[in-house]
Design an enzyme around this catalytic site. Sequence first.
Site, PDB file in Angstrom:
ATOM      1  N   HIS A  78       1.176  -1.271  -0.319  1.00  0.00           N
ATOM      2  CA  HIS A  78       0.281  -0.442  -0.146  1.00  0.00           C
ATOM      3  C   HIS A  78       0.956   1.495  -0.303  1.00  0.00           C
ATOM      4  O   HIS A  78       1.930   0.932   0.730  1.00  0.00           O
ATOM      5  CB  HIS A  78      -0.910   0.033   1.433  1.00  0.00           C
ATOM      6  CG  HIS A  78      -0.706  -0.087   2.970  1.00  0.00           C
ATOM      7  ND1 HIS A  78      -0.393   1.353   2.533  1.00  0.00           N
ATOM      8  CD2 HIS A  78      -0.032  -0.488   3.350  1.00  0.00           C
ATOM      9  CE1 HIS A  78       0.548   1.424   4.182  1.00  0.00           C
ATOM     10  NE2 HIS A  78      -0.144  -0.199   4.478  1.00  0.00           N
ATOM     11  N   ASP A  80      -0.325   4.566   1.029  1.00  0.00           N
ATOM     12  CA  ASP A  80       0.146   5.664   1.899  1.00  0.00           C
ATOM     13  C   ASP A  80       0.395   4.861   3.795  1.00  0.00           C
ATOM     14  O   ASP A  80       0.899   3.988   3.398  1.00  0.00           O
ATOM     15  CB  ASP A  80      -2.263   5.879   2.082  1.00  0.00           C
ATOM     16  CG  ASP A  80      -2.479   4.097   2.913  1.00  0.00           C
ATOM     17  OD1 ASP A  80      -1.972   3.584   2.462  1.00  0.00           O
ATOM     18  OD2 ASP A  80      -3.521   4.466   3.835  1.00  0.00           O
ATOM     19  N   ASP A 141       6.413   1.156   6.469  1.00  0.00           N
ATOM     20  CA  ASP A 141       4.649   0.943   6.348  1.00  0.00           C
ATOM     21  C   ASP A 141       4.414   2.074   5.449  1.00  0.00           C
ATOM     22  O   ASP A 141       3.697   2.802   5.847  1.00  0.00           O
ATOM     23  CB  ASP A 141       3.898   0.224   7.379  1.00  0.00           C
ATOM     24  CG  ASP A 141       2.657   0.420   7.823  1.00  0.00           C
ATOM     25  OD1 ASP A 141       1.966   0.000   6.304  1.00  0.00           O
ATOM     26  OD2 ASP A 141       2.231   0.452   8.505  1.00  0.00           O
ATOM     27  N   GLU A 175      -4.934   1.319   2.364  1.00  0.00           N
ATOM     28  CA  GLU A 175      -4.715   0.482   3.564  1.00  0.00           C
ATOM     29  C   GLU A 175      -4.875   1.393   4.738  1.00  0.00           C
ATOM     30  O   GLU A 175      -5.429   0.871   5.317  1.00  0.00           O
ATOM     31  CB  GLU A 175      -3.484  -0.324   3.299  1.00  0.00           C
ATOM     32  CG  GLU A 175      -3.756  -1.938   3.904  1.00  0.00           C
ATOM     33  CD  GLU A 175      -3.121  -1.283   5.908  1.00  0.00           C
ATOM     34  OE1 GLU A 175      -3.537  -2.661   6.142  1.00  0.00           O
ATOM     35  OE2 GLU A 175      -2.700  -0.476   5.874  1.00  0.00           O
ATOM     36  N   GLU A 176      -3.909   2.451   5.630  1.00  0.00           N
ATOM     37  CA  GLU A 176      -4.063   2.669   6.852  1.00  0.00           C
ATOM     38  C   GLU A 176      -5.565   3.432   7.163  1.00  0.00           C
ATOM     39  O   GLU A 176      -5.604   3.583   8.412  1.00  0.00           O
ATOM     40  CB  GLU A 176      -3.319   3.959   6.686  1.00  0.00           C
ATOM     41  CG  GLU A 176      -1.927   3.386   6.662  1.00  0.00           C
ATOM     42  CD  GLU A 176      -1.083   2.213   8.308  1.00  0.00           C
ATOM     43  OE1 GLU A 176      -2.183   1.917   8.852  1.00  0.00           O
ATOM     44  OE2 GLU A 176      -0.344   2.115   7.218  1.00  0.00           O
ATOM     45  N   ASP A 198       3.551  -6.445   3.796  1.00  0.00           N
ATOM     46  CA  ASP A 198       3.040  -4.973   5.012  1.00  0.00           C
ATOM     47  C   ASP A 198       3.697  -5.990   6.481  1.00  0.00           C
ATOM     48  O   ASP A 198       2.665  -5.155   7.003  1.00  0.00           O
ATOM     49  CB  ASP A 198       1.749  -5.347   4.258  1.00  0.00           C
ATOM     50  CG  ASP A 198       1.335  -3.967   5.045  1.00  0.00           C
ATOM     51  OD1 ASP A 198       1.715  -2.653   5.553  1.00  0.00           O
ATOM     52  OD2 ASP A 198       0.234  -3.748   4.962  1.00  0.00           O
ATOM     53  N   HIS A 380       3.937   4.013  12.258  1.00  0.00           N
ATOM     54  CA  HIS A 380       2.839   4.736  12.628  1.00  0.00           C
ATOM     55  C   HIS A 380       3.332   5.981  13.419  1.00  0.00           C
ATOM     56  O   HIS A 380       2.434   6.367  14.863  1.00  0.00           O
ATOM     57  CB  HIS A 380       1.224   4.191  12.930  1.00  0.00           C
ATOM     58  CG  HIS A 380       0.691   3.163  12.356  1.00  0.00           C
ATOM     59  ND1 HIS A 380      -0.469   2.940  12.630  1.00  0.00           N
ATOM     60  CD2 HIS A 380       1.561   2.796  10.947  1.00  0.00           C
ATOM     61  CE1 HIS A 380      -0.578   1.422  11.414  1.00  0.00           C
ATOM     62  NE2 HIS A 380       0.472   2.120  10.206  1.00  0.00           N
TER      63      HIS A 380
HETATM   64 ZN   LIG Z   1       0.969  -1.176   6.206  1.00  0.00          ZN
END
Ligand SMILES: [Zn+2]
Length: 409
Positions: A78, A80, A141, A175-176, A198, A380
Amino acid sequence: MNTVTEKFLKYAKYYTESDAETGLTPSTPGQMILAEELKKELQEIGLEQVSLDENGYVMGVLPSNLDVEVPKVGFVAHMDTSPDFSGKNVNPQFVENYDGSDITLNSEENIVMKVADFPELKKYIGQTLITTDGTTLLGADDKAGIAEIMTAVEYLAQHPEIKHGAVHICFTPDEEIGRGADYFDVEKFGADFAYTLDGGEIGELQYENFNAAFAKITFKGRNVHPGMAKNKMINSMLIATEFIGRLPVQDMPEKTEGYEGFNHLLSIQGSVEKTTLQYIIRDFDREKYEERKQLFINLCNQSNNDYGEGTATLEMTDQYFNMREKIEPVKHIVDIANEAMLQVGVTPMVVPIRGGTDGSRLSFMGLPCPNIFAGGHNFHGRFEYIPVNSMQKAVDVILKIVELLAVKN
Ligand SMILES: [Zn+2]
């Protein structure tokens, strides 16, 4: 610098933070800009059927160079980054030949990644790490996943002597914010099964995730001047705290791990008149998951019994389900990934995902899709980092999966 690192650094510069509030797909324009770039790269590498649709899904196929039919494998990552922390002006830092000590990310702001807080750092002594500058997340990520897939497919395209079946690639938006699979065209993608790149640290291999629901409970009260409130006022905040107090105290994220589920209070907004609670409900076991949801229904009924019908209103929706039930019938796709890791010197760690992935939704949409490590840690947030060696190993795993599929069939 090796190719996968170069590609990762390039993608990390794109501002692709997703945003659950815009209601658009992709949710933010930066993702489309990265998508354009990825489409161009897939074309330059020489993939076929390269496309970018209006929702930001980039697809392409490296055709088989075998004269026999073998399974069509897909790889998905992904674009994003998480809205939980800033992904703007990401400025990756290199820690070469890491010595096992605390890492100063930002001396001006005195932001230090301490080994005491993140003991996994010790595993990477002697390696090269890529960290943030302390002010943003890194976006490994899942831009590491994109870089790994891109590097592997480029390598295959440049080495036609390596025999392989068709390799299908897709890079997805959002995705997030849980929408990565929303507009994924499984039929157009055309793979028999796929892997998301991922996961976290090197070796992770995952095919189990939570069953997940979102619950919003609204409590209605009655406001009256507090000086004259006796037997008249109903304080919705207090009813809400009663509700909270009736949930099992051990079943919360900060007290659970492994295969344990939880109910997580996300937010409280309250006044005397009206209080809203938002919860997420998580469990690996479908039966226990349904029991958790039933408990929310029962507790709302109890509030209504105590304070009158209409006091508590529950809105509850399923978000995603444990992909295990879709992977078990095709368990060999996990076994192949497992064997690929062993053959390139990576120790597989089969662990349940305490969350969801695009792969879980895709599995229920007809594309069985386990998850493989992308190599990063501490997603994150500002302490996100990734060892270069882990990215390289992820590339090796992709190439080995493709090779094994060609040989075994
Ligand atoms: Zn991810």
